[in-house]
Scaffold this active site. Structure first.
Site, PDB file in Angstrom:
ATOM      1  N   PHE A 204      78.467  68.363  43.195  1.00 24.64           N
ATOM      2  CA  PHE A 204      77.810  67.046  43.163  1.00 24.64           C
ATOM      3  C   PHE A 204      77.684  66.284  44.613  1.00 24.64           C
ATOM      4  O   PHE A 204      78.888  66.628  45.417  1.00 24.64           O
ATOM      5  CB  PHE A 204      78.210  66.019  42.293  1.00 24.64           C
ATOM      6  CG  PHE A 204      77.828  66.465  40.820  1.00 24.64           C
ATOM      7  CD1 PHE A 204      76.540  66.065  40.486  1.00 24.64           C
ATOM      8  CD2 PHE A 204      78.598  66.927  39.948  1.00 24.64           C
ATOM      9  CE1 PHE A 204      75.875  66.290  38.970  1.00 24.64           C
ATOM     10  CE2 PHE A 204      78.207  67.300  38.658  1.00 24.64           C
ATOM     11  CZ  PHE A 204      76.759  66.992  38.205  1.00 24.64           C
TER      12      PHE A 204
ATOM     13  N   ASN B  17      78.252  63.817  46.034  1.00 29.24           N
ATOM     14  CA  ASN B  17      79.140  62.684  46.618  1.00 29.24           C
ATOM     15  C   ASN B  17      80.519  63.427  46.991  1.00 29.24           C
ATOM     16  O   ASN B  17      81.396  63.011  47.648  1.00 29.24           O
ATOM     17  CB  ASN B  17      79.543  61.707  45.473  1.00 29.24           C
ATOM     18  CG  ASN B  17      78.347  60.874  45.453  1.00 29.24           C
ATOM     19  OD1 ASN B  17      77.338  60.799  46.008  1.00 29.24           O
ATOM     20  ND2 ASN B  17      78.448  59.923  44.254  1.00 29.24           N
TER      21      ASN B  17
ATOM     22  N   HIS C 180      67.154  62.108  44.870  1.00 27.76           N
ATOM     23  CA  HIS C 180      68.420  62.471  45.407  1.00 27.76           C
ATOM     24  C   HIS C 180      68.411  64.134  45.849  1.00 27.76           C
ATOM     25  O   HIS C 180      69.038  64.558  46.684  1.00 27.76           O
ATOM     26  CB  HIS C 180      69.332  62.203  44.337  1.00 27.76           C
ATOM     27  CG  HIS C 180      70.607  61.605  44.860  1.00 27.76           C
ATOM     28  ND1 HIS C 180      70.812  60.929  46.114  1.00 27.76           N
ATOM     29  CD2 HIS C 180      71.964  61.698  44.431  1.00 27.76           C
ATOM     30  CE1 HIS C 180      71.696  60.665  46.086  1.00 27.76           C
ATOM     31  NE2 HIS C 180      72.860  60.785  45.130  1.00 27.76           N
TER      32      HIS C 180
END
Length: 184
Positions: A71, A73, A22
């Site tokens: 983060f 998202n 990620h």
């Protein structure tokens, strides 16, 4: 006056995420910083946007290089604030992200388009109110067997993949340099 480019690498902060799939966007930013002038540029906290930022140059082109500290998202608001603060045209934003739909090491840049299920891109598109920005997908491959994509992206790269990461990140940085030194 031409707007600078805003180059954003997506990832998650924290030592537990440092070497995960990620975070390949962050890794590509680290490579890109070694190519800036003055070299290497150093990221500092931009308090108004809660983002690590370097104002620098690639060749003669002014660029803002960034790693959001939110983060992945929920990175959209940080990217929007950066673009607004530095007066960056939306079509001069380049986002580097992990792409499950590309084989490990493949690089694909495109202007506009969908988010392909990537929540970081979804957040950015929503916050900017447009799809008119450049996406730089860096291939991390598909999860093996029945492993959930969410679990896969948070796992570290294999030993073989880790040995190839410098080349992959260099390829991504090469593409960013091409974009910033020529008009798409």
């Amino acid at each position: 006056m031409t707007s600078p480019y805003l180059i954003v690498g997506l990832g998650n902060l924290g030592p537990e995420y440092t070497k995960t799939r990620h975070n390949i966007g962050y890794m590509a930013i680290d490579e890109l910083l070694t190519r800036t002038s003055p070299m290497p540029a150093t990221l500092t906290v931009h308090k108004k946007t809660n983002t690590l930022v370097a104002e620098t140059r690639l060749g003669t082109q002014k660029v803002i290089v960034a790693k959001p500290r939110a983060f992945m998202n929920v990175t959209g608001p940080s990217v929007r604030k950066l673009a607004d603060f530095f007066t960056v045209d939306r079509n001069r934003i380049v986002v580097l992200y992990d792409d499950l739909d590309l084989e490990f090491g493949a690089i694909k840049f495109r202007h506009g388009g969908g988010d392909h299920g990537h929540n970081g891109l979804k957040s950015i598109t929503q916050a900017l109110g447009t799809k008119d920005y450049i996406r730089g997908g860096i291939g991390i491959g598909r999860p093996p067997g029945r492993m959930a994509p969410k679990s896969f992206v948070l796992k570290p790269f294999s030993k073989i993949e880790q040995s190839e990461l410098p080349i992959v990140c260099a390829d991504a940085a090469d593409e960013v340099e091409k974009i910033t030194t020529s008009e798409l």
